[in-house]
Design a protein around this motif. Structure first.
Motif, mmCIF file in Angstrom:
data_model
loop_
_atom_site.group_PDB
_atom_site.id
_atom_site.type_symbol
_atom_site.label_atom_id
_atom_site.label_comp_id
_atom_site.label_asym_id
_atom_site.label_seq_id
_atom_site.Cartn_x
_atom_site.Cartn_y
_atom_site.Cartn_z
ATOM 1 N N ASP A 89 0.811 -1.222 0.000
ATOM 2 C CA ASP A 89 0.000 0.000 0.000
ATOM 3 C C ASP A 89 0.845 1.275 0.000
ATOM 4 O O ASP A 89 0.347 2.345 -0.386
ATOM 5 N N ALA A 90 2.093 1.179 0.413
ATOM 6 C CA ALA A 90 2.969 2.351 0.357
ATOM 7 C C ALA A 90 3.247 2.776 -1.086
ATOM 8 O O ALA A 90 3.678 3.910 -1.330
ATOM 9 N N PHE A 91 2.996 1.872 -2.026
ATOM 10 C CA PHE A 91 3.253 2.148 -3.436
ATOM 11 C C PHE A 91 1.988 2.620 -4.165
ATOM 12 O O PHE A 91 1.983 2.745 -5.390
ATOM 13 N N ARG A 92 0.913 2.882 -3.409
ATOM 14 C CA ARG A 92 -0.353 3.328 -4.002
ATOM 15 C C ARG A 92 -0.386 4.856 -4.123
ATOM 16 O O ARG A 92 0.166 5.575 -3.309
ATOM 17 N N GLY A 93 -1.084 5.357 -5.165
ATOM 18 C CA GLY A 93 -1.343 6.794 -5.312
ATOM 19 C C GLY A 93 -0.204 7.587 -5.916
ATOM 20 O O GLY A 93 0.964 7.187 -5.869
ATOM 21 N N ASP A 94 -0.552 8.715 -6.546
ATOM 22 C CA ASP A 94 0.427 9.685 -7.079
ATOM 23 C C ASP A 94 1.392 9.066 -8.083
ATOM 24 O O ASP A 94 2.550 9.478 -8.187
ATOM 25 N N GLY A 95 0.943 8.056 -8.817
ATOM 26 C CA GLY A 95 1.790 7.447 -9.845
ATOM 27 C C GLY A 95 2.946 6.621 -9.310
ATOM 28 O O GLY A 95 3.873 6.280 -10.053
ATOM 29 N N LYS A 96 2.916 6.293 -8.033
ATOM 30 C CA LYS A 96 4.005 5.497 -7.451
ATOM 31 C C LYS A 96 4.033 4.098 -8.062
ATOM 32 O O LYS A 96 3.004 3.564 -8.480
#
Length: 453
Positions: free
Chosen positions: A306-313
């Motif tokens: 989940d740390a890699f979710r959002g903002d194009g991560k």
């Protein structure tokens, strides 16, 4: 000279002219008569002259179900008739989705996502990149260091070598490596911390490292229960749980490298499960396809993902052959065989047989230590049993034993510390297991008897 022998010599010559072999002394190999393995039959390897060898090393730990297992052959052929390869970049295929789900269901609780790779080194390096990226996305980019156990082996690409702690590799490649830290390995036979009254002081040395460096550490890497390549160093029950507790207390991620110990090798499906530990990141491989195709996986918790979710991560990592359909198909068939053959239970029963056989080595001259965890074991030889002084390296005692085993019809390997490492296929029968032990015992006794006094 008959035609078969002529073909063997032709292949040996061609090999020695053109092939560069991994972890193989160059001149010794060029002056030897290497085996030319042409096929396998169950737990046996067969060379170009028709000689059969018991595969007591499981072809470097990957063979689980035996060679030429019909169900695995059929799975491979069926997939090849559909498609041999398609990428996982932005798309998927049925096998990848099914295998990822199967692995998550088998893994320790909390593991939720699977990224497929092809080698153990790649799995570990990907775990390192996951851990570092996790902290970057959490706003702590200074957490870019890694801590591993003394004597650790996590692979031989540059990143994996950096977190490895085997002296021979670390010293040679030092100029290429990034700085890492280490804590004491659980080597009971040579432990200077507990003085034969183990209280897991080796694990507690991790706290000393994290007390100094914890704010800069991304993750602690550990080989659960057994340090495979460094000579089957077996940790005491509770060791992994202690390491995990310390890592959690200092807020660093825990990476479990199960490449050499997963898929029933130590008893349960995954070694972490014996200590009730759920790592943040789990690396698996070797036996995943039963030795048929190169396939590994780096698995992670939902929190890490989940740390890699959002903002194009995204995770900036992946390979051309990640999740290759052929490899995935045979991995699924291998997991089916675990269920069909009740292989976890079978392996646990055979571990009891192996323990009986290993007891016979304890009275052999120059055998300093015998250690075992499930179907992983080792016999360590020393010059002096009382002082535990090792033999001079140039004497090559363990190498001589493995060479004698080959003459007696068995392939087995050694670690640098004059240690014979025992890694039988899980499918081995009791009779085959006892044959393996008998050959090794004979070779050990003969070589020990030939040593200068």
């Amino acid at each position: 000279m008959d035609l078969e022998t002529t073909e063997t010599e032709r292949l040996r010559t061609l090999d020695q002219q053109r092939v560069w072999h991994p972890y193989t002394p160059t001149d010794a190999y060029l002056n030897a008569k290497p085996l030319v393995i042409t096929h396998g039959e169950g737990v046996y390897l067969v060379d170009s002259d028709g000689n059969r060898y018991l595969d007591a090393g499981s072809s470097l730990g990957v063979n689980i179900h035996g060679h030429q297992r019909r169900e695995l052959n059929e799975a491979l052929a069926a997939q090849a008739a559909k498609i041999a390869h398609t990428t996982l970049y932005g798309m998927t295929h049925p096998g990848a989705a099914e295998l990822a789900d199967r692995l998550v269901r088998l893994a320790p609780e909390g593991i939720d996502k699977v990224l497929f790779l092809e080698s153990g080194s790649s799995a570990v390096e990907t775990a390192m990149k996951m851990a570092y990226s996790y902290w970057v996305f959490k706003g702590s980019p200074q957490r870019n260091k890694f801590v591993s156990m003394g004597g650790a082996f996590h692979g031989d690409t540059i990143g994996a070598l950096s977190v490895g702690q085997m002296t021979i590799l670390k010293n040679f490649y030092q100029p290429l490596l990034r700085e890492t830290s280490s804590f004491a390995q659980p080597y009971a036979y040579r432990c200077g911390l507990c003085h034969n009254n183990c209280n897991l002081a080796c694990a507690d040395t991790l706290e000393e490292v994290l007390e100094r460096e914890g704010d800069e550490v991304a993750a602690v890497l550990v080989e659960p229960r057994v340090q495979n390549v460094s000579g089957m160093i077996v940790a005491r029950d509770g060791h992994l749980a202690r390491v995990a507790e310390i890592a959690r207390r200092y807020g660093v991620l825990l990476i479990a490298d199960e490449l050499g110990v997963g898929f029933g090798r130590t008893g349960p499906m995954f070694a972490c499960q014996a200590d009730g530990v759920s790592p943040d990141i789990l690396c698996v491989g070797k036996g995943l396809t039963g030795g048929y195709m190169p396939l590994t996986a780096t698995m992670a918790s939902k929190e890490v993902f989940d740390a890699f979710r959002g903002d194009g991560k995204m995770l900036l990592s992946g390979h051309t052959f990640s999740g290759n359909p052929l490899a995935v198909a045979v991995a699924l068939a291998s997991l089916d065989l675990f269920e069909k053959d009740d292989l976890i239970r079978h392996g646990q029963a055979q571990a009891v047989v192996l323990a009986e056989e290993l007891d016979k080595f304890r009275s052999v001259a120059h055998v300093g230590d015998v250690r075992q965890c499930g179907l992983l074991a080792a016999v360590e030889l020393v010059a002096d049993v009382e002082t535990r002084e090792p033999f001079p390296m140039e004497l090559g005692v363990a190498t001589r034993i493995t060479e004698r085993c080959r003459e007696l019809g068995m392939i087995i390997h050694s670690a640098p510390s004059d240690t014979i490492v025992i890694v039988p296929p899980l499918v081995m029968t009791e009779e085959e297991l006892r044959t393996m032990a008998r050959i090794l015992l004979q070779a050990t006794q003969e070589v020990v008897a030939s040593l200068p006094t």
